[in-house]
Write an enzyme that holds these catalytic residues in place. Structure first.
Site, PDB file in Angstrom:
ATOM      1  N   SER A 149       0.845  -1.190   0.000  1.00 12.95           N
ATOM      2  CA  SER A 149       0.000   0.000   0.000  1.00 12.95           C
ATOM      3  C   SER A 149       0.882   1.241   0.000  1.00 12.95           C
ATOM      4  O   SER A 149       1.992   1.222   0.545  1.00 12.95           O
ATOM      5  CB  SER A 149      -0.899   0.021   1.239  1.00 12.95           C
ATOM      6  OG  SER A 149      -1.616   1.240   1.327  1.00 12.95           O
ATOM      7  N   TYR A 160      -1.498   0.018  10.402  1.00 14.91           N
ATOM      8  CA  TYR A 160      -1.609  -0.517   9.037  1.00 14.91           C
ATOM      9  C   TYR A 160      -0.410  -0.079   8.205  1.00 14.91           C
ATOM     10  O   TYR A 160       0.158  -0.874   7.449  1.00 14.91           O
ATOM     11  CB  TYR A 160      -2.915  -0.011   8.417  1.00 14.91           C
ATOM     12  CG  TYR A 160      -3.116  -0.345   6.969  1.00 14.91           C
ATOM     13  CD1 TYR A 160      -3.404  -1.642   6.554  1.00 14.91           C
ATOM     14  CD2 TYR A 160      -3.073   0.659   5.999  1.00 14.91           C
ATOM     15  CE1 TYR A 160      -3.615  -1.943   5.215  1.00 14.91           C
ATOM     16  CE2 TYR A 160      -3.285   0.367   4.654  1.00 14.91           C
ATOM     17  CZ  TYR A 160      -3.557  -0.933   4.268  1.00 14.91           C
ATOM     18  OH  TYR A 160      -3.765  -1.226   2.944  1.00 14.91           O
TER      19      TYR A 160
END
Length: 265
Positions: A149, A160
């Site tokens: 990501s 995250y």
């Protein structure tokens, strides 16, 4: 928004290849798996959602579904064992499991919430890479494509972001370690992506009004950070993954390809 099976672009690109796609019941993983099947691969779709079997059925006999909890090594090992049992080998692994459960300032995360984010977005890739590397070198090589990501730089997703940074580091270290054994390891780093509503929400407890406000801040940051000032489409994420998985990318390894409209993360 209704999901439809992606059309094949290169009908024979993956002829003779066996692929395993994780997080394949919906979203990017579903699109990668169905497109790969349409382009000649035999595919095992892996997810902990039981409707993965229905997704696999869309591939008209070229794919199978398998339920496993990839946050555990036992789940990852069972999935790799199943793809080898069913198809005889594993040429391509696409590690797609992950996604922020909550969005909030880092100091507002509870310790158990931080651990849950790492388990969800880092451990499945760690475990599946480990299990796949029991197989690929002995068969002469293979390809691992990790879906990372661009959120390694962003707001409201600290745990995250850390998990995805770990995937980037793992990609580069495994690429160096296993190149001599014929294994390529690469990654894409998607930015914000438009997708149909999830059939199973990431945060089963639901989001409070404050959490929804924090999420809106993150969405605004992601959109503004893209040079194109928009989210990407599923197709715009699926195509780079399949390119990196294919023989067309045979001289690419250790790379993390940003797919985020110019935002490098």
């Amino acid at each position: 928004m209704t999901e439809t099976p992606p059309a094949p672009i290169f009908p024979h690109r993956f002829a003779g290849k066996v692929m395993m796609v994780t997080g394949a019941a919906q979203g990017i993983g579903r699109g990668v798996a169905l497109r790969a099947a349409a382009e000649g691969a035999r595919v095992l779709l892996v997810d902990r959602a039981d409707f993965v079997e229905g997704t696999a059925a869309e591939a008209a006999g070229k794919a199978a579904g398998f339920c496993a909890d990839l946050e555990t090594y036992a789940g990852a090992a069972s999935a790799v064992a199943e793809v080898v049992r069913r198809f005889g080998r594993l040429d391509i692994l696409v590690n797609n499991v992950g996604g922020a459960i909550r969005m909030r300032p880092y100091a507002a995360f509870e310790p158990d919430q931080i651990e849950a984010e790492i388990r969800r977005s880092l451990y499945p890739t760690l475990w599946c890479c480990h299990a796949a590397l029991q197989v690929m070198p002995g068969q002469g090589g293979g390809v691992i494509v990790n879906v990372s990501s661009n959120a390694t730089r962003g707001i409201r997703r600290g745990p995250y972001s850390a998990a995805k940074g770990g995937i980037n580091a793992l990609t580069q270290s495994l690429a160096m370690e296993y190149a001599g054994q014929g294994v390529r390891v690469v990654a894409t780093a998607p930015g914000g992506t438009q997708a149909p509503p999830r059939r199973i929400p990431r945060n089963a407890a639901g989001d409070s009004a404050q959490e929804q406000a924090w999420m809106a801040e993150a969405v605004d940051q992601v959109t503004r950070s893209s040079f194109m000032n928009r989210y990407g489409t599923l197709e715009e994420q699926i195509a780079p993954i399949l390119f990196l998985a294919s023989d067309e990318a045979s001289y690419i390894t250790g790379s993390v390809l940003p797919v985020a409209g110019g935002d490098l993360g």
